[in-house]
Design a protein around this motif. Structure first.
Motif, mmCIF file in Angstrom:
data_model
loop_
_atom_site.group_PDB
_atom_site.id
_atom_site.type_symbol
_atom_site.label_atom_id
_atom_site.label_comp_id
_atom_site.label_asym_id
_atom_site.label_seq_id
_atom_site.Cartn_x
_atom_site.Cartn_y
_atom_site.Cartn_z
ATOM 1 N N ILE A 105 0.829 -1.374 -0.129
ATOM 2 C CA ILE A 105 -0.141 0.002 0.060
ATOM 3 C C ILE A 105 0.766 1.099 -0.126
ATOM 4 C CG2 ILE A 105 -1.690 1.476 1.361
ATOM 5 C CD1 ILE A 105 -2.940 -1.307 2.450
ATOM 6 N N VAL A 106 1.836 1.405 1.035
ATOM 7 C CA VAL A 106 2.749 2.486 1.089
ATOM 8 C C VAL A 106 3.476 2.858 -0.319
ATOM 9 C CG1 VAL A 106 4.652 3.540 2.302
ATOM 10 C CG2 VAL A 106 2.709 2.421 3.441
ATOM 11 N N VAL A 107 4.041 1.423 -0.807
ATOM 12 C CA VAL A 107 5.006 1.700 -2.142
ATOM 13 C C VAL A 107 3.966 2.355 -3.105
ATOM 14 C CG1 VAL A 107 6.123 0.503 -3.895
ATOM 15 C CG2 VAL A 107 6.547 0.038 -1.415
ATOM 16 N N LEU A 108 2.863 1.770 -3.327
ATOM 17 C CA LEU A 108 1.706 2.253 -4.422
ATOM 18 C C LEU A 108 1.490 3.655 -4.262
ATOM 19 C CD1 LEU A 108 -0.501 -0.827 -5.900
ATOM 20 C CD2 LEU A 108 1.856 0.460 -6.629
ATOM 21 N N ILE A 109 1.186 4.122 -3.201
ATOM 22 C CA ILE A 109 0.821 5.446 -2.777
ATOM 23 C C ILE A 109 1.941 6.470 -3.288
ATOM 24 C CG2 ILE A 109 0.653 7.148 -0.993
ATOM 25 C CD1 ILE A 109 -0.680 5.178 0.822
ATOM 26 N N ASN A 110 3.195 6.085 -2.984
ATOM 27 C CA ASN A 110 4.492 6.806 -3.459
ATOM 28 C C ASN A 110 4.548 6.727 -4.996
ATOM 29 O OD1 ASN A 110 5.317 8.530 -0.854
ATOM 30 N ND2 ASN A 110 4.788 6.388 -0.235
ATOM 31 N N SER A 111 4.395 5.637 -5.502
ATOM 32 C CA SER A 111 4.520 5.253 -6.796
ATOM 33 C C SER A 111 3.880 6.152 -7.883
ATOM 34 C CB SER A 111 4.616 3.895 -7.315
ATOM 35 O OG SER A 111 5.372 2.944 -6.396
ATOM 36 N N LEU A 112 2.566 6.225 -7.237
ATOM 37 C CA LEU A 112 1.585 7.035 -8.308
ATOM 38 C C LEU A 112 1.759 8.621 -7.839
ATOM 39 C CD1 LEU A 112 -0.366 5.912 -10.361
ATOM 40 C CD2 LEU A 112 0.126 4.341 -8.695
ATOM 41 N N ASN A 113 2.343 8.914 -6.659
ATOM 42 C CA ASN A 113 2.741 10.359 -6.438
ATOM 43 C C ASN A 113 3.796 10.678 -7.276
ATOM 44 O OD1 ASN A 113 4.333 11.935 -4.084
ATOM 45 N ND2 ASN A 113 2.288 12.823 -4.725
ATOM 46 N N PHE A 114 4.934 9.620 -7.458
ATOM 47 C CA PHE A 114 6.043 10.079 -7.927
ATOM 48 C C PHE A 114 5.793 10.240 -9.641
ATOM 49 C CE2 PHE A 114 9.995 8.251 -5.486
ATOM 50 C CZ PHE A 114 9.539 9.135 -4.448
ATOM 51 N N LEU A 115 5.002 9.586 -9.974
ATOM 52 C CA LEU A 115 4.513 9.599 -11.425
ATOM 53 C C LEU A 115 3.772 10.789 -11.805
ATOM 54 C CD1 LEU A 115 3.593 6.051 -12.363
ATOM 55 C CD2 LEU A 115 5.363 7.287 -13.315
ATOM 56 N N ASP A 116 3.264 11.573 -10.555
ATOM 57 C CA ASP A 116 2.316 12.883 -10.934
ATOM 58 C C ASP A 116 3.612 13.855 -11.247
ATOM 59 O OD1 ASP A 116 0.357 14.342 -11.320
ATOM 60 O OD2 ASP A 116 0.036 14.930 -9.133
ATOM 61 N N ASN A 117 4.313 13.841 -12.453
ATOM 62 C CA ASN A 117 5.415 14.665 -12.589
ATOM 63 C C ASN A 117 5.123 15.411 -14.005
ATOM 64 O OD1 ASN A 117 6.960 12.884 -14.765
ATOM 65 N ND2 ASN A 117 7.008 11.619 -12.934
ATOM 66 N N MET A 118 4.024 14.972 -14.868
ATOM 67 C CA MET A 118 3.768 15.410 -16.253
ATOM 68 C C MET A 118 2.270 15.557 -16.299
ATOM 69 S SD MET A 118 6.706 14.411 -19.171
ATOM 70 C CE MET A 118 8.362 15.176 -18.887
ATOM 71 N N ASP A 119 1.827 16.389 -17.344
ATOM 72 C CA ASP A 119 0.566 16.346 -17.627
ATOM 73 C C ASP A 119 0.002 15.149 -18.110
ATOM 74 O OD1 ASP A 119 1.107 18.774 -17.351
ATOM 75 O OD2 ASP A 119 0.549 19.625 -19.368
ATOM 76 N N GLY A 120 -1.030 14.500 -17.292
ATOM 77 C CA GLY A 120 -1.788 13.360 -18.050
ATOM 78 C C GLY A 120 -1.000 11.837 -17.713
ATOM 79 N N LEU A 121 0.247 12.029 -16.947
ATOM 80 C CA LEU A 121 0.963 10.802 -16.704
ATOM 81 C C LEU A 121 0.314 9.797 -15.656
ATOM 82 C CD1 LEU A 121 3.572 9.157 -17.344
ATOM 83 C CD2 LEU A 121 4.743 10.427 -15.821
ATOM 84 N N SER A 122 0.107 10.413 -14.498
ATOM 85 C CA SER A 122 -0.425 9.435 -13.291
ATOM 86 C C SER A 122 -1.836 9.229 -13.558
ATOM 87 C CB SER A 122 -0.235 10.459 -11.918
ATOM 88 O OG SER A 122 -0.531 9.455 -10.720
ATOM 89 N N ALA A 123 -2.580 10.144 -14.019
ATOM 90 C CA ALA A 123 -4.144 9.731 -14.351
ATOM 91 C C ALA A 123 -4.164 8.821 -15.322
ATOM 92 C CB ALA A 123 -4.833 11.054 -14.561
ATOM 93 N N GLY A 124 -3.367 8.746 -16.354
ATOM 94 C CA GLY A 124 -3.499 7.743 -17.553
ATOM 95 C C GLY A 124 -3.073 6.357 -17.214
ATOM 96 N N ILE A 125 -1.833 6.520 -16.232
ATOM 97 C CA ILE A 125 -1.632 5.077 -15.763
ATOM 98 C C ILE A 125 -2.463 4.454 -14.539
ATOM 99 C CG2 ILE A 125 0.392 4.045 -14.285
ATOM 100 C CD1 ILE A 125 2.374 5.428 -15.749
ATOM 101 N N GLY A 126 -3.179 5.430 -14.123
ATOM 102 C CA GLY A 126 -4.128 4.723 -12.962
ATOM 103 C C GLY A 126 -5.422 4.368 -13.937
ATOM 104 N N LEU A 127 -5.619 4.944 -15.038
ATOM 105 C CA LEU A 127 -6.881 4.631 -15.848
ATOM 106 C C LEU A 127 -6.420 3.506 -16.284
ATOM 107 C CD1 LEU A 127 -9.511 5.068 -17.204
ATOM 108 C CD2 LEU A 127 -8.256 6.251 -19.149
#
Length: 380
Positions: free
Chosen positions: A163-185
């Motif tokens: 849980i903790v690793v994925l919380i931070n993984s998706l937080n780390f990926l939020d570094n460019m437009d559409g990146l974290s949301a797209g991967i989450g989708l």
């Protein structure tokens, strides 16, 4: 099945879309604006708070489903309004309701903490402590995996770390437009596909929750796609990471009736790119003697722009790499035994090697640019 999918995705999409527009309008008034900085890629002040839309896009449909199920059980909803296939699961929805609301409680804590961090800033140590506390609370209340080990504490420990690793993984990926949301989708749709098609009978509750999450992300992504007019912020990325991690723990990947034990690798395949990015960035920062949570531009997406890709193409590259490893996860349900699974593992590893090669090429290009700065222009 198609109506179930539409019924999960469409309301979440619409709610997230509308709330995102509202947040965009009032973000500056609320102090939710991300200012440009050296480590960031945007050059103009951009509204934050898209995580609010993702949160409500998930919460409201789940709440409505719970109320509808309760009303149906009490006979307040005409029986012909609900397909028989779903009506038989209403008791299960009510039974699992406390666990889902515990999940929402944890997500609410992280979303509120993220909003505070977006507006005022918060030490990474405080955020990490809260993340571990939330993860521990979720695991102690049943959001845990056994991973075929008879020692309960081991599965609980792995679940907390997951849980903790994925919380931070998706937080780390939020570094460019559409990146974290797209991967989450992509990830939520892949996981939903497994829940609805990979077991002897569909896991309607977890699969439906994942579809709702994907709809919420899609509604926000309309405004977050490059060039983004709003960011999800820490409120969105941490909520997203926790939901993906927790729903994968609540879901069933191995079903002795239709699959073999190698399918437990499916979550690792679907999330191979986020986990790789998180691990590589942490190692880079530690090797340079810096805090592993100090923001920088050492992410895969940043390195892709370093070798000449536009930001949009860099994001698409990461998306398609994630889609490739995710399709590998689906293939696990169509291969026989560990010998077939090894081919899928090889496919995922080859994708990660390609990612690594691109990163090294970008690193060399950056080093050459620093060691050979352009000559000053001459004037007559």
């Amino acid at each position: 099945m198609i109506w179930f999918i539409v019924g999960c995705i469409a309301p979440a999409f619409l709610i997230s879309f509308v709330v995102t527009r509202i947040v965009k309008r009032y973000a500056e008034t609320w102090g939710l604006v991300d200012q440009p900085a050296a480590r960031k890629v945007h050059v103009t002040p951009t509204p934050l708070g898209g995580g609010i839309a993702i949160y409500f896009g998930f919460l409201i449909p789940i709440l409505a489903a719970q109320v509808f199920a309760a009303a149906a059980i009490q006979g307040l909803v005409p029986s012909d309004w609900v397909p028989e296939l779903l009506r038989t699961h209403f008791e299960g929805i009510q039974y699992r309701a406390p666990q889902f609301w515990t999940l929402m409680a944890g997500g609410t804590v992280l979303a509120l903490m993220g909003l505070y961090d977006d507006q005022f800033g918060l030490s990474w140590k405080v955020r990490l402590v809260v993340q571990f506390l939330v993860a521990g609370m979720l695991v102690l209340t049943g959001t845990s995996a056994t991973i075929f080990v008879s020692v309960p504490w081991f599965g609980m420990l792995v679940s907390v770390v997951w849980i903790v690793v994925l919380i931070n993984s998706l937080n780390f990926l939020d570094n460019m437009d559409g990146l974290s949301a797209g991967i989450g989708l992509i990830a939520s749709l892949m996981f939903a596909s497994v829940m609805l098609n990979g077991t002897s009978e569909p896991r309607w509750l977890v699969g439906g929750a994942l579809l709702v999450l994907s709809g919420s992300l899609a509604g926000f992504l309309v405004f977050n796609w490059p060039p983004a007019s709003i960011f999800m912020g820490d409120a969105g990325s941490t909520f997203l990471g926790m939901m993906l991690a927790s729903l994968t723990l609540l879901g069933t990947f191995y079903d002795s009736g239709v699959s073999q034990t190698h399918v437990i690798l499916a979550p690792l395949c679907i999330l191979a790119i986020p986990l790789y990015d998180f691990t590589s960035v942490m190692l880079i920062r530690l090797s340079q003697g810096r805090s592993p949570f100090q923001p920088d531009k050492s992410h895969f997406s940043h390195r892709l722009t370093g070798i000449g890709l536009s930001r949009t193409n860099a994001v698409l590259t990461v998306h398609f790499a994630t889609l490739t490893t995710g399709l590998g996860a689906l293939l696990l349900y169509h291969v026989d035994g560990w010998s077939g699974a090894m081919l899928v593992i090889a496919l995922v590893l080859c994708t990660l090697v390609i990612v690594s090669i691109l990163e090294m090429a970008a690193g060399r290009a950056n080093n050459q640019e620093k060691s050979n700065p352009p000559a000053p222009s001459e004037t007559n």
